[in-house]
Design an enzyme around this catalytic site. Structure first.
Site, mmCIF file in Angstrom:
data_model
loop_
_atom_site.group_PDB
_atom_site.id
_atom_site.type_symbol
_atom_site.label_atom_id
_atom_site.label_comp_id
_atom_site.label_asym_id
_atom_site.label_seq_id
_atom_site.Cartn_x
_atom_site.Cartn_y
_atom_site.Cartn_z
ATOM 1 N N THR A 50 36.872 -14.030 -52.448
ATOM 2 C CA THR A 50 35.486 -14.508 -52.378
ATOM 3 C C THR A 50 34.895 -14.704 -53.766
ATOM 4 O O THR A 50 34.203 -15.705 -54.018
ATOM 5 C CB THR A 50 34.630 -13.531 -51.566
ATOM 6 O OG1 THR A 50 34.997 -13.623 -50.181
ATOM 7 C CG2 THR A 50 33.146 -13.852 -51.696
ATOM 8 N N CYS A 84 44.872 -11.900 -44.522
ATOM 9 C CA CYS A 84 43.522 -12.039 -45.093
ATOM 10 C C CYS A 84 42.915 -13.374 -44.700
ATOM 11 O O CYS A 84 43.480 -14.439 -44.996
ATOM 12 C CB CYS A 84 43.588 -11.923 -46.614
ATOM 13 S SG CYS A 84 42.001 -12.233 -47.438
ATOM 14 N N CYS A 196 37.005 -11.848 -40.627
ATOM 15 C CA CYS A 196 37.234 -11.013 -41.801
ATOM 16 C C CYS A 196 37.935 -9.760 -41.311
ATOM 17 O O CYS A 196 37.513 -9.156 -40.318
ATOM 18 C CB CYS A 196 35.919 -10.650 -42.492
ATOM 19 S SG CYS A 196 36.129 -9.436 -43.822
#
Length: 233
Positions: A50, A84, A196
């Site tokens: 991120t 992920c 997530c």
């Protein structure tokens, strides 16, 4: 070892542990040999995905992930599981670096939504990086779904839960988790995609609720088991 797959995890480590726990539990093994053959790459030192998506001056995770792919090319697993969600921003680059198929978590999660017969609004909850990169939004819109993305204040709560509560302090704040899920219902959403793995970790521990959740990690576990079982036939 033959007939095995590999798991590219460690982003984060506790979320990867949750994936492995669900994977082993759902195999319903009655003896050692019933479990699946796999190799786990717990690459915890991959730079934050991120942080890079939001600011490309930050360290790029892609070279680290490509190194993992190169190492897996040497092992020659039957397929690779990328656990992920935010790392799927680099999915095309990773797949281009190997002839080994990678399972695509956003595609699998969206397919699960479609199979549920959903016709209304669908929320996507994940990291700010996943939202900005449109990792799930692109798949959702391509499938004709009515997409709900969290407004700023709600995204801040989601990010706080992911980074401060879980990643920094290993704390599972169920009150905040349910507050976030309720916000989707208040916005008129029919389904909620948890995109997530930290949110998936919350779902694993606090699944006794009636919120209409599609947990991307849970879907990936099921698809991994389905694909792995074909290797033994």
């Amino acid at each position: 070892m033959r007939d095995f797959f590999s798991i590219l995890g460690g982003m984060g480590t506790m979320a990867t542990e949750s994936f492995i726990h669900l994977l082993n539990k759902r195999v319903h093994a009655k003896k050692d040999q019933d479990y699946l053959n796999y190799v786990l790459f717990n690459h915890a030192s991959v730079p934050d995905r991120t942080a890079y998506i939001l600011n490309t001056d930050q360290e790029n995770p892609l070279p680290y992930l490509l190194e993992d792919i190169a190492q897996q090319n040497l092992l020659k697993p039957a397929f690779i599981v990328l656990t992920c969600n935010t790392a799927h921003h680099f999915f095309d680059d990773l797949q281009a670096a190997t002839p080994i198929p990678l399972l695509n978590m956003p595609k699998e999660a969206v397919e699960e939504v479609l199979q549920s017969g959903t016709s209304g609004k669908v929320a996507f909850f994940g990291t700010e990086g996943s939202v900005k990169a449109g990792i799930y939004e692109k798949e959702m819109r391509a499938a004709g779904l009515d997409v709900y993305l969290p407004p700023k204040a709600l995204q801040e709560k989601i990010s706080y839960l992911i980074y401060h509560e879980i990643k920094e302090n290993d704390r599972l704040n169920d009150r905040l988790y349910f507050e976030i899920l309720q916000a989707a219902l208040d916005a008129g959403c029919e389904k909620i995609i948890l995109g997530c793995t930290e949110l998936s970790l919350m779902q694993e521990h606090f699944s006794d609720h009636l919120y209409p959740v599609i947990d991307a990690q849970s879907v990936l576990v099921d698809r991994t088991i389905e694909k792995a079982r074909t290797l033994r036939k």
